[in-house]
Design a protein around this motif. Sequence first.
Motif, PDB file in Angstrom:
ATOM      1  N   LEU A 242     -22.300   0.453 -39.007  1.00 22.80           N
ATOM      2  CA  LEU A 242     -22.214  -0.897 -38.442  1.00 22.80           C
ATOM      3  C   LEU A 242     -20.758  -1.309 -38.254  1.00 22.80           C
ATOM      4  CD1 LEU A 242     -24.908  -2.946 -40.410  1.00 22.80           C
ATOM      5  CD2 LEU A 242     -24.879  -2.552 -37.947  1.00 22.80           C
ATOM      6  N   GLY A 243     -19.925  -0.972 -39.223  1.00 27.18           N
ATOM      7  CA  GLY A 243     -18.509  -1.314 -39.140  1.00 27.18           C
ATOM      8  C   GLY A 243     -17.792  -0.611 -38.009  1.00 27.18           C
ATOM      9  N   GLN A 244     -18.337   0.526 -37.580  1.00 29.84           N
ATOM     10  CA  GLN A 244     -17.765   1.266 -36.447  1.00 29.84           C
ATOM     11  C   GLN A 244     -18.415   0.865 -35.123  1.00 29.84           C
ATOM     12  OE1 GLN A 244     -16.850   5.595 -37.793  1.00 29.84           O
ATOM     13  NE2 GLN A 244     -18.140   4.678 -39.400  1.00 29.84           N
ATOM     14  N   ARG A 245     -19.053  -0.300 -35.148  1.00 31.83           N
ATOM     15  CA  ARG A 245     -19.533  -1.001 -33.957  1.00 31.83           C
ATOM     16  C   ARG A 245     -20.828  -0.446 -33.373  1.00 31.83           C
ATOM     17  NH1 ARG A 245     -15.695  -2.915 -36.249  1.00 31.83           N
ATOM     18  NH2 ARG A 245     -13.888  -3.920 -35.299  1.00 31.83           N
ATOM     19  N   LEU A 246     -21.562   0.348 -34.123  1.00 30.42           N
ATOM     20  CA  LEU A 246     -22.895   0.709 -33.647  1.00 30.42           C
ATOM     21  C   LEU A 246     -23.819  -0.494 -33.820  1.00 30.42           C
ATOM     22  CD1 LEU A 246     -23.789   4.327 -34.880  1.00 30.42           C
ATOM     23  CD2 LEU A 246     -23.266   3.563 -32.563  1.00 30.42           C
ATOM     24  N   PRO A 247     -24.710  -0.750 -32.876  1.00 30.02           N
ATOM     25  CA  PRO A 247     -25.725  -1.794 -33.073  1.00 30.02           C
ATOM     26  C   PRO A 247     -26.618  -1.448 -34.271  1.00 30.02           C
ATOM     27  CG  PRO A 247     -25.610  -1.111 -30.776  1.00 30.02           C
ATOM     28  CD  PRO A 247     -24.799  -0.117 -31.554  1.00 30.02           C
ATOM     29  N   ALA A 248     -27.324  -2.440 -34.781  1.00 33.07           N
ATOM     30  CA  ALA A 248     -28.060  -2.262 -36.034  1.00 33.07           C
ATOM     31  C   ALA A 248     -29.102  -1.145 -35.961  1.00 33.07           C
ATOM     32  CB  ALA A 248     -28.707  -3.580 -36.443  1.00 33.07           C
ATOM     33  N   PHE A 249     -29.919  -1.118 -34.905  1.00 32.10           N
ATOM     34  CA  PHE A 249     -30.946  -0.075 -34.818  1.00 32.10           C
ATOM     35  C   PHE A 249     -30.308   1.307 -34.777  1.00 32.10           C
ATOM     36  CE2 PHE A 249     -33.634   2.829 -32.354  1.00 32.10           C
ATOM     37  CZ  PHE A 249     -34.813   2.772 -33.078  1.00 32.10           C
ATOM     38  N   GLU A 250     -29.270   1.461 -33.974  1.00 32.35           N
ATOM     39  CA  GLU A 250     -28.606   2.759 -33.834  1.00 32.35           C
ATOM     40  C   GLU A 250     -27.898   3.157 -35.131  1.00 32.35           C
ATOM     41  OE1 GLU A 250     -28.714   0.422 -31.562  1.00 32.35           O
ATOM     42  OE2 GLU A 250     -29.444   1.402 -29.732  1.00 32.35           O
ATOM     43  N   ALA A 251     -27.286   2.185 -35.821  1.00 28.33           N
ATOM     44  CA  ALA A 251     -26.632   2.484 -37.096  1.00 28.33           C
ATOM     45  C   ALA A 251     -27.643   2.959 -38.126  1.00 28.33           C
ATOM     46  CB  ALA A 251     -25.891   1.250 -37.608  1.00 28.33           C
ATOM     47  N   ALA A 252     -28.801   2.318 -38.155  1.00 27.08           N
ATOM     48  CA  ALA A 252     -29.843   2.717 -39.095  1.00 27.08           C
ATOM     49  C   ALA A 252     -30.393   4.095 -38.742  1.00 27.08           C
ATOM     50  CB  ALA A 252     -30.961   1.684 -39.092  1.00 27.08           C
ATOM     51  N   GLN A 253     -30.630   4.314 -37.470  1.00 26.18           N
ATOM     52  CA  GLN A 253     -31.182   5.593 -37.005  1.00 26.18           C
ATOM     53  C   GLN A 253     -30.247   6.753 -37.329  1.00 26.18           C
ATOM     54  OE1 GLN A 253     -31.421   5.799 -32.759  1.00 26.18           O
ATOM     55  NE2 GLN A 253     -32.591   7.697 -32.729  1.00 26.18           N
TER      56      GLN A 253
END
Length: 266
Positions: A242-253
Motif C-alpha cells: 500500500l505504501g508503494q502506491r498499489l490500490p488496496a485490492f491489488e496490494a492484498a492480492q
Amino acid sequence: MPANNPTLELVTTLPTLPPRAPDSNKGDFGRILVVAGSRGMSGAAILCASAALRAGAGLVKVAVPADILPIVAAGNPCYMTVALTQDTEGRLAPSALVALVKLAEAHDVIAVGPGLGRSSELATLVGELVVKVPKPMVIDADGLNALVGQVEKLNDEAIPRIITPHPGEFARLLRIDTKTVQSQRRELAVEFARSQQCVVVLKGHGTIVTDGRRVYQNTTGNAGMAKGGTGDVLTGIMAALLGQRLPAFEAAQLGVYLHGLAGDLA
C-alpha cells in the motif's frame, strides 16, 4: 450470495510494482506506522515491521506499549520505535489514542493489530483509531477482535482498508460459527467486503481476496506456514505494498501471493 454472481469478476492475473527510478528516495516508497504488540507478544510487532521493510517500505515506525519498546527496538535496527502509554497488563492504554492519531499524520499507511491483546478499552481505542485516521490501513489479529460489534466503522469507500481475518476471526466479526465460514468462504467474504466497503483477505488454504466486486483465490502457500507469526508477516507485506502506491485490492492480492511464495521457497 450465489458464488456465480454475474457481477463478480474472477481475477487471475497478478499486479506488479513499477520499476524504481534511479533517483528515488525512501520517502517515495511509503512511511508505515505499525501499531502492535503487548507484554508477552512483542514478537508480533517485530515480525510485522520487519516484513514491511523486506517488502520494500521506505520507512517503518513501530508504536508499542512502553514496557516492550527495548525488546522491539532490538529486534531490527532498520525501523524506528515509539513508546506509548499502557495499562496494567502491558497493553495499549486508552490514553495512547491521542498520540496515535498524531503519529498517523506523518505516515502514509497504518498497520494495526498484531499482538495487541484484548480488552474493552482496546476495542474502544481501535474503533476510534479507524474513525479518526483517514489513512490506508491494514487491520489484523487483535485489531479485528477489537472491531467485533463495530464493523460499521470500516465503512468508508474513500479510505482504503484491508482486513485480514483467519476463519475464527471472521466468524467473530460476523457473529457466526467457524464451520459456517469455512463452508461459504467466498460468498461471506464478498458480502462483507461489499457491505463494509473494504478489502477482505480471508486467510487459509486458497486465501480469498475480494473487494466485493472482484475476487482472487491465492495459489501459493503450504501447511508449513500454519504457525504463529505468519499472519503478522502478511500484514507487514500488505502495508508496504500500500505504501508503494498499489490500490488496496491489488496490494492484498500481490501480498498474499508473495507471502505464500516465500513459504513455498522456504
